[in-house]
Scaffold this active site. Sequence first.
Site, short mmCIF file in Angstrom:
data_model
loop_
_atom_site.label_atom_id
_atom_site.label_comp_id
_atom_site.label_asym_id
_atom_site.label_seq_id
_atom_site.Cartn_x
_atom_site.Cartn_y
_atom_site.Cartn_z
N HIS A 1 -2.94 -1.75 -7.57
CA HIS A 1 -1.57 -1.12 -7.16
C HIS A 1 -0.60 -0.56 -7.65
O HIS A 1 -0.82 -0.25 -9.29
CB HIS A 1 -0.83 -2.54 -6.47
CG HIS A 1 -0.12 -1.48 -6.12
ND1 HIS A 1 1.36 -1.26 -6.45
CD2 HIS A 1 0.33 -2.20 -4.90
CE1 HIS A 1 2.47 -1.13 -4.73
NE2 HIS A 1 1.28 -1.46 -3.98
N ASP B 1 -3.77 -6.38 0.66
CA ASP B 1 -4.79 -6.37 1.61
C ASP B 1 -5.36 -6.36 1.16
O ASP B 1 -6.59 -6.92 2.34
CB ASP B 1 -5.42 -4.25 1.16
CG ASP B 1 -4.56 -3.25 2.09
OD1 ASP B 1 -3.74 -2.86 1.50
OD2 ASP B 1 -3.44 -3.69 3.40
C1 SDX Z 1 -1.24 -0.17 0.01
O1 SDX Z 1 2.16 1.62 -2.84
C2 SDX Z 1 2.67 1.11 -2.18
O2 SDX Z 1 3.57 0.44 -1.96
C3 SDX Z 1 1.15 0.52 -1.41
C4 SDX Z 1 1.17 -0.36 -0.43
C5 SDX Z 1 2.78 -0.63 0.25
O3 SDX Z 1 3.20 -2.05 1.29
O4 SDX Z 1 2.85 0.37 1.26
O5 SDX Z 1 1.81 -1.85 -1.35
C6 SDX Z 1 0.17 -1.11 0.74
O6 SDX Z 1 -1.48 0.83 -0.01
C7 SDX Z 1 -1.65 -0.72 -0.82
C8 SDX Z 1 -2.54 -1.02 -2.48
C9 SDX Z 1 -4.03 -1.01 -1.30
N1 SDX Z 1 -4.88 -0.29 -1.72
C10 SDX Z 1 -6.72 -0.32 -2.47
O7 SDX Z 1 -6.26 -1.63 -2.18
C11 SDX Z 1 -7.25 0.60 -2.30
C12 SDX Z 1 -8.25 -0.25 -4.33
N2 SDX Z 1 -6.71 0.36 -4.51
C13 SDX Z 1 -7.07 1.69 -5.40
O8 SDX Z 1 -7.41 3.03 -5.16
C14 SDX Z 1 -5.99 1.59 -6.75
O9 SDX Z 1 -5.55 0.79 -7.47
C15 SDX Z 1 -4.54 2.64 -5.89
C16 SDX Z 1 -4.80 3.43 -5.19
C17 SDX Z 1 -4.09 0.63 -5.09
C18 SDX Z 1 -3.39 2.27 -7.28
O10 SDX Z 1 -3.96 3.58 -8.21
P1 SDX Z 1 -3.72 4.27 -9.12
O11 SDX Z 1 -2.24 4.28 -9.24
O12 SDX Z 1 -3.37 6.01 -9.14
O13 SDX Z 1 -4.17 3.29 -10.33
P2 SDX Z 1 -5.37 4.65 -10.85
O14 SDX Z 1 -6.33 5.22 -9.70
O15 SDX Z 1 -5.30 5.34 -11.55
O16 SDX Z 1 -6.52 2.82 -11.41
C19 SDX Z 1 -6.26 2.91 -13.04
C20 SDX Z 1 -7.54 2.19 -12.93
C21 SDX Z 1 -8.42 3.22 -12.74
O17 SDX Z 1 -9.43 3.60 -14.22
P3 SDX Z 1 -9.42 4.01 -15.33
O18 SDX Z 1 -10.30 5.11 -15.09
O19 SDX Z 1 -8.07 4.14 -16.22
O20 SDX Z 1 -10.55 3.10 -16.00
O21 SDX Z 1 -7.57 1.17 -12.26
C22 SDX Z 1 -9.17 1.65 -12.54
C23 SDX Z 1 -9.03 3.40 -11.65
O22 SDX Z 1 -10.32 3.88 -11.78
N3 SDX Z 1 -8.98 1.54 -10.14
C24 SDX Z 1 -9.78 0.53 -10.29
C25 SDX Z 1 -9.04 0.08 -8.92
N4 SDX Z 1 -8.52 0.41 -8.57
C26 SDX Z 1 -8.29 1.23 -9.99
N5 SDX Z 1 -10.92 -0.04 -10.76
C27 SDX Z 1 -11.98 -0.14 -9.21
N6 SDX Z 1 -11.26 -1.32 -7.68
C28 SDX Z 1 -10.19 -0.79 -7.93
N7 SDX Z 1 -9.55 -1.59 -6.73
#
Ligand code: SDX
Length: 436
Positions: A313, A371
Amino acid sequence: MIPSDVKATLSFSDGSPNMDLPLYKGTIGPDVIDIRKLYAQTGKFTYDPGFLSTASCNSTITYIDGDKGELLYRGYPIEQLATSCDYLETCYLLLYGELPNPAQKEEFVARVTNHTMVNEQMQFFLRGFRRDAHPMAVMTGLVGAMSAFYHDSTDINNPEHREIAAIRLIAKMPTLVAMAYKYTVGQPYIYPKNDLSYAGNFMRMMFATPCEDYKPNDVLVRAMDRIFILHADHEQNASTSTVRLCGSSGTNPFAAIAAGVACLWGPAHGGANEAALNMLEDIQRNGGVAKIGEFIKQVKDKNSGVKLMGFGHRVYKNYDPRAKLMRETCHEVLDELGLHNDPMFKLAMELEKIALEDEYFVARKLYPNVDFYSGIVQRAIGIPVPLFTAIFSLARTVGWIAQLNEMIGDPEYKIGRPRQLYVGATARNVKPIGER
Ligand code: SDX
């Protein structure tokens, strides 16, 4: 906003003049540095794609403490609202800032109940879609189409228009989501029944048929109502920011909420519950718990493009409090339905356990979000997977409206118009096509 006695001073190594920037404090959470005069005084922009360090507004509605894993709606912890209130009380709180007393609740429920039907013409929009259309495609169309029916409430600057548009949207979203579902299964639409609760009415419009009576199961209705509460609002997330930016042009509330529906559809946002369940089904199909290690290895391999959906998140760097409540709801629903051995739930809990012990996830502070479990609950209730995000949009509509109304009610608000760092071609002359 409370002016802080701390100042920030911006200085440049090229001898450009320094600039003092005022700081403001909120009631809780990080202070902000006010950069509104930055461009005028320095000719420079700030640069923050994805807005990781940017506060787009000041708000009194929802607060998240990402490090502690806390969520407050108008100051009330989500755990207390999810256990002591129902969704319409939460809607009242988000819209008006206080929980309703019995008389206020009765009046609000009556107003919402009496707006649950949609115009009979709405059903003809659905006929234009293929039966296998994704429900979020249908919802984006139907919510936008509402602006064609309520010419008496499209002036977003008129408080009465905003009020009746809010009631109509909250009241009609369940009807529209149920219609989107019935259309895909080729069953007749079920009209709302005014003697049912908000969540009970939704369940009946989803699962009843004209052929026999349908009595909603109280445990499932309570679970649905809690799912609505947990998804109601969440600060300036992507879809809420979309609604604010869209509404800042002065467009009508229905069009602004339709923009929120469109944004929520994405798998990185509201579409993650559908993606999380599909991920669990894939793992289950390919060997279940025994294959979790292999799947986790894929997730850790950046080239795989595979993410652990329902994890991570932008704000929560601790357990999403909504995920904990959703997991409890999972237990209640699965027990009620005699599915406590549901392999999908067992797989999800094992996957969560392994991920939370794995350095990759620990180092990146990746925890289950709202989720991760919501798909398992909805699937157990009988909601088809493609409808999960439509239900998320139903629940989030009140948050979008509350945030939109807060913006419009702020005398200082302006149309949102970000700038950019331009890295494209400098000015050049067009050559006649023969010389290109
Ligand atoms: C919702 O914003 C909100 O409040 C949203 C929400 C709401 O109520 O409105 O809470 C609802 O959208 C919840 C989130 C649902 N999305 C997912 O579950 C999809 C999977 N999660 C990711 O795509 C990600 O965690 C995000 C999009 C939620 C957050 O992304 P960020 O903040 O841009 O973080 P990032 O992608 O930069 O991640 C940091 C690191 C990265 O690795 P490095 O580049 O540092 O090596 O963590 C990794 C990412 O690759 N990473 C994951 C991951 N989420 C982040 N790796 C594997 N699986 C994951 N789910």
